[in-house]
Design a protein around this motif. Structure first.
Motif, PDB file in Angstrom:
ATOM      1  N   ASP A 293       0.840  -1.195   0.000  1.00 32.37           N
ATOM      2  CA  ASP A 293       0.000   0.000   0.000  1.00 32.37           C
ATOM      3  C   ASP A 293       0.879   1.251   0.000  1.00 32.37           C
ATOM      4  O   ASP A 293       2.068   1.196   0.308  1.00 32.37           O
ATOM      5  N   ASP A 294       0.273   2.362  -0.304  1.00 30.12           N
ATOM      6  CA  ASP A 294       0.971   3.636  -0.276  1.00 30.12           C
ATOM      7  C   ASP A 294       1.376   3.962   1.160  1.00 30.12           C
ATOM      8  O   ASP A 294       0.509   4.161   2.018  1.00 30.12           O
ATOM      9  N   PRO A 295       2.671   4.034   1.441  1.00 32.96           N
ATOM     10  CA  PRO A 295       3.093   4.261   2.826  1.00 32.96           C
ATOM     11  C   PRO A 295       2.873   5.697   3.296  1.00 32.96           C
ATOM     12  O   PRO A 295       3.035   5.975   4.481  1.00 32.96           O
ATOM     13  N   ARG A 296       2.500   6.586   2.401  1.00 28.13           N
ATOM     14  CA  ARG A 296       2.285   7.974   2.813  1.00 28.13           C
ATOM     15  C   ARG A 296       0.840   8.243   3.216  1.00 28.13           C
ATOM     16  O   ARG A 296       0.539   9.292   3.777  1.00 28.13           O
ATOM     17  N   HIS A 297      -0.053   7.316   2.901  1.00 28.38           N
ATOM     18  CA  HIS A 297      -1.446   7.498   3.287  1.00 28.38           C
ATOM     19  C   HIS A 297      -1.895   6.408   4.246  1.00 28.38           C
ATOM     20  O   HIS A 297      -1.827   5.224   3.934  1.00 28.38           O
ATOM     21  N   LEU A 298      -2.340   6.831   5.418  1.00 24.89           N
ATOM     22  CA  LEU A 298      -2.777   5.880   6.434  1.00 24.89           C
ATOM     23  C   LEU A 298      -4.261   6.054   6.714  1.00 24.89           C
ATOM     24  O   LEU A 298      -4.764   7.176   6.751  1.00 24.89           O
ATOM     25  N   HIS A 299      -4.919   4.936   6.919  1.00 27.22           N
ATOM     26  CA  HIS A 299      -6.284   4.998   7.434  1.00 27.22           C
ATOM     27  C   HIS A 299      -6.294   4.409   8.835  1.00 27.22           C
ATOM     28  O   HIS A 299      -5.879   3.273   9.044  1.00 27.22           O
ATOM     29  N   LEU A 300      -6.743   5.215   9.810  1.00 20.95           N
ATOM     30  CA  LEU A 300      -6.790   4.749  11.192  1.00 20.95           C
ATOM     31  C   LEU A 300      -8.139   4.096  11.459  1.00 20.95           C
ATOM     32  O   LEU A 300      -9.172   4.761  11.424  1.00 20.95           O
ATOM     33  N   SER A 301      -8.116   2.797  11.754  1.00 22.11           N
ATOM     34  CA  SER A 301      -9.382   2.150  12.069  1.00 22.11           C
ATOM     35  C   SER A 301      -9.699   2.262  13.554  1.00 22.11           C
ATOM     36  O   SER A 301     -10.783   1.869  13.986  1.00 22.11           O
ATOM     37  N   MET A 302      -8.774   2.811  14.332  1.00 25.88           N
ATOM     38  CA  MET A 302      -9.014   2.955  15.778  1.00 25.88           C
ATOM     39  C   MET A 302      -9.261   4.418  16.139  1.00 25.88           C
ATOM     40  O   MET A 302      -8.850   5.329  15.424  1.00 25.88           O
ATOM     41  N   ARG A 303      -9.951   4.626  17.253  1.00 28.43           N
ATOM     42  CA  ARG A 303     -10.265   5.976  17.730  1.00 28.43           C
ATOM     43  C   ARG A 303      -9.076   6.549  18.497  1.00 28.43           C
ATOM     44  O   ARG A 303      -8.144   5.837  18.849  1.00 28.43           O
ATOM     45  N   ARG A 304      -9.167   7.841  18.819  1.00 25.83           N
ATOM     46  CA  ARG A 304      -8.098   8.495  19.582  1.00 25.83           C
ATOM     47  C   ARG A 304      -7.889   7.813  20.937  1.00 25.83           C
ATOM     48  O   ARG A 304      -6.759   7.680  21.410  1.00 25.83           O
ATOM     49  N   GLY A 305      -8.994   7.431  21.546  1.00 23.73           N
ATOM     50  CA  GLY A 305      -8.901   6.771  22.849  1.00 23.73           C
ATOM     51  C   GLY A 305      -8.172   5.436  22.771  1.00 23.73           C
ATOM     52  O   GLY A 305      -7.471   5.044  23.714  1.00 23.73           O
ATOM     53  N   ASP A 306      -8.338   4.729  21.658  1.00 20.99           N
ATOM     54  CA  ASP A 306      -7.616   3.470  21.469  1.00 20.99           C
ATOM     55  C   ASP A 306      -6.118   3.718  21.326  1.00 20.99           C
ATOM     56  O   ASP A 306      -5.294   3.013  21.918  1.00 20.99           O
ATOM     57  N   ILE A 307      -5.792   4.734  20.528  1.00 26.63           N
ATOM     58  CA  ILE A 307      -4.377   5.082  20.355  1.00 26.63           C
ATOM     59  C   ILE A 307      -3.787   5.469  21.709  1.00 26.63           C
ATOM     60  O   ILE A 307      -2.679   5.054  22.065  1.00 26.63           O
ATOM     61  N   ALA A 308      -4.551   6.263  22.471  1.00 21.94           N
ATOM     62  CA  ALA A 308      -4.093   6.688  23.788  1.00 21.94           C
ATOM     63  C   ALA A 308      -3.830   5.479  24.688  1.00 21.94           C
ATOM     64  O   ALA A 308      -2.781   5.397  25.335  1.00 21.94           O
ATOM     65  N   ASP A 309      -4.755   4.537  24.709  1.00 22.06           N
ATOM     66  CA  ASP A 309      -4.590   3.371  25.580  1.00 22.06           C
ATOM     67  C   ASP A 309      -3.505   2.427  25.076  1.00 22.06           C
ATOM     68  O   ASP A 309      -3.023   1.575  25.814  1.00 22.06           O
ATOM     69  N   PHE A 310      -3.140   2.561  23.814  1.00 23.88           N
ATOM     70  CA  PHE A 310      -2.024   1.781  23.287  1.00 23.88           C
ATOM     71  C   PHE A 310      -0.699   2.438  23.669  1.00 23.88           C
ATOM     72  O   PHE A 310       0.273   1.758  23.997  1.00 23.88           O
TER      73      PHE A 310
ATOM     74  N   GLU B 266      -2.186  11.844   5.805  1.00 27.31           N
ATOM     75  CA  GLU B 266      -1.136  11.886   4.802  1.00 27.31           C
ATOM     76  C   GLU B 266       0.158  12.295   5.485  1.00 27.31           C
ATOM     77  O   GLU B 266       0.235  13.353   6.116  1.00 27.31           O
ATOM     78  N   LEU B 267       1.171  11.453   5.369  1.00 24.47           N
ATOM     79  CA  LEU B 267       2.468  11.767   5.972  1.00 24.47           C
ATOM     80  C   LEU B 267       3.250  12.639   5.000  1.00 24.47           C
ATOM     81  O   LEU B 267       3.540  12.236   3.876  1.00 24.47           O
ATOM     82  N   LEU B 268       3.597  13.843   5.447  1.00 26.31           N
ATOM     83  CA  LEU B 268       4.260  14.779   4.559  1.00 26.31           C
ATOM     84  C   LEU B 268       5.778  14.673   4.648  1.00 26.31           C
ATOM     85  O   LEU B 268       6.488  15.024   3.707  1.00 26.31           O
ATOM     86  N   ASP B 269       6.276  14.228   5.792  1.00 25.12           N
ATOM     87  CA  ASP B 269       7.722  14.191   5.980  1.00 25.12           C
ATOM     88  C   ASP B 269       8.124  12.960   6.794  1.00 25.12           C
ATOM     89  O   ASP B 269       8.464  13.059   7.978  1.00 25.12           O
ATOM     90  N   PRO B 270       8.092  11.781   6.143  1.00 26.01           N
ATOM     91  CA  PRO B 270       8.373  10.534   6.866  1.00 26.01           C
ATOM     92  C   PRO B 270       9.756  10.535   7.517  1.00 26.01           C
ATOM     93  O   PRO B 270       9.929   9.954   8.596  1.00 26.01           O
ATOM     94  N   GLU B 271      10.709  11.197   6.897  1.00 21.42           N
ATOM     95  CA  GLU B 271      12.067  11.187   7.450  1.00 21.42           C
ATOM     96  C   GLU B 271      12.132  11.937   8.769  1.00 21.42           C
ATOM     97  O   GLU B 271      12.761  11.496   9.725  1.00 21.42           O
ATOM     98  N   ARG B 272      11.443  13.065   8.824  1.00 20.89           N
ATOM     99  CA  ARG B 272      11.425  13.833  10.068  1.00 20.89           C
ATOM    100  C   ARG B 272      10.583  13.097  11.120  1.00 20.89           C
ATOM    101  O   ARG B 272      10.874  13.167  12.318  1.00 20.89           O
ATOM    102  N   LEU B 273       9.577  12.386  10.654  1.00 22.10           N
ATOM    103  CA  LEU B 273       8.770  11.600  11.583  1.00 22.10           C
ATOM    104  C   LEU B 273       9.619  10.518  12.232  1.00 22.10           C
ATOM    105  O   LEU B 273       9.521  10.260  13.441  1.00 22.10           O
ATOM    106  N   ARG B 274      10.478   9.909  11.426  1.00 20.27           N
ATOM    107  CA  ARG B 274      11.362   8.875  11.951  1.00 20.27           C
ATOM    108  C   ARG B 274      12.322   9.474  12.988  1.00 20.27           C
ATOM    109  O   ARG B 274      12.562   8.897  14.050  1.00 20.27           O
TER     110      ARG B 274
END
Lengths: 251, 251
Positions: A187-204, A234-242
DNA sequence: CGATCTGTTGAAGTGAGTCAATAGTGGTGG
DNA sequence: CCACCACTATTGACTCACTTCAACAGATCG
């Protein structure tokens, strides 16, 4: 013989259709999953005592502590694995996507609860039958070992995140792991679809949903990403994210 | 043939002696470790390409990222497994004691560094040789899978600690896991000897050494435990400690 | 179009971290 | 045997980053 168990209230539209006669034939995750190591005749034996389960979003598949009677292979959708403290605090130990396997346990009881994040489809194997298979096919057992080792490495990486990283580093690490998975699936690594809610991410990530939200905002204003909708990134700057994920940026 | 490699500066006094001729014969951890599932003739084959290593305290056995050329079984002493961030922040992912196994990896490279906490002895297996063995002996592979599953469950429990527990709950959980191990080995579960420093405990629990120290003091004044020396602990109220670990006590 | 749920933003509080000083421990050599 | 040294643990004072609590905005869906 494999049977299709369709849950009542399933939103059928959101799942691609499945051939009832040959459920494995067109399986798009076969190469990724446990089944990938099995030859055709072995797969046929595994299929006996196996059925396909389709579930709507927010359904509990197993409860923490329940005896483990089945193992599963996720063929569509996504799941959340979570552990609860007596007072309700929750830690999500992982997310499962298509191709992932569920059922590595110690004492034949589930160490965590499993719920669907969205409408999902799973292959369900009877535990006894599956263990007969691993007994007969050493390469299946080896595959299982390999998957356990892989999950263990992921769990250890998550320990670093939970024990030592700042909120920005945690969220950056999380997004990177999603993009790596996307890339590995073509898949396109610059576009992500989050199937989880903010609260799920928080608890992770060991944060609150507010902190997750604020950190998303910081990433947006910092030019690291764009939110096309609440869960399309959409990830605009994967290198800076890393760099952010590894703590190489002080901010 | 098994050979004994004794490190130069080892404080020999602190380790019990070992029969050079029959290193497995009197092995007190044999039942606990991987070797436990092997019959005598299988054990004999495993021993070829295996040697015994003795190391003083604070020695690095493997570096994070190094290729994994050996697997180890701890027969005496204790080890610390740790991961580092570029800026020096450290997360300890686990401690290993006698009977524990070291060497479950994904890409034949170590996901963490391993150091001795005290003078220690290990059985060292060549990776290639060991993998030949697992290929020949399915019950050895199964044993390995079982150990990986067990470690995975422990890692998931640690995620709850790191993501959601308070310092008091973290330390209580840690002490309980040590007492469980002691009990399972037939040792007195009320007396613990800590082979790791406060800073190690802190880096395992996602805290600072100061917070660990303060929490010990709170437990002392609360009547939960006594410190006979800095690293010899007597648990005075294991039941209340368990309640503390699960967050059932508000304090 | 309104009800409900989720996400975002703001203001205020707090608990663990940081920095710093003191006390304790263990080992070495005079 | 004791004095000294280096290291570790403890305690104290202060700071601040994340949480908490609360209001608002946006999305989704009947």
């Amino acid at each position: 013989m494999a049977t299709l168990m369709r849950e009542r209230c399933l939103d059928g539209q959101t799942l691609p259709p499945l051939s009832r006669a040959h459920p494995c034939a067109g399986c798009e995750v076969r190469g990724l999953s446990v089944c990938g190591v099995l030859a055709e005749h072995e797969l046929k034996r595994l299929r006996a005592g196996t059925d396909v389960v389709e579930l709507p979003a927010d359904k509990t598949i197993v409860h923490e502590g329940d005896p483990s009677e089945h193992l599963y292979s996720v063929t569509a959708g996504s799941l959340r694995l979570s552990k609860l403290l007596p007072d309700g605090r929750r830690q999500i130990t992982g997310f499962l996507f298509k191709g992932d396997f569920l059922g590595i346990t110690v004492h034949d009881s589930h160490a965590y609860s499993v719920e669907t994040l969205e409408p999902s489809r799973l292959c369900r194997f009877g535990r006894e039958h599956f263990e007969t298979m691993t007994g007969h096919f050493p390469h299946l057992e080896h595959r299982l070992y390999h998957m356990a080792a892989h999950e263990l490495a992921a769990a250890q990486a998550q320990m670093v995140i939970l024990g030592r990283k700042t909120p920005k580093e945690r969220l950056a690490s999380f997004l990177l792991s999603l993009t790596h998975r996307a890339a590995s699936q073509g898949d396109d690594p610059r576009h992500l679809h989050l199937s989880m809610r903010r609260g799920d991410i928080a608890d992770f990530l060991g944060l609150t949903k507010e902190t997750v939200s604020r950190t998303f905002t910081q990433f947006k204003t910092g030019g690291l990403l764009r939110l096309h909708s609440q869960d399309d990134i959409e990830l605009l700057d994967p290198e800076r994210l890393r760099a952010q994920a590894e703590g190489l940026i002080d901010a």
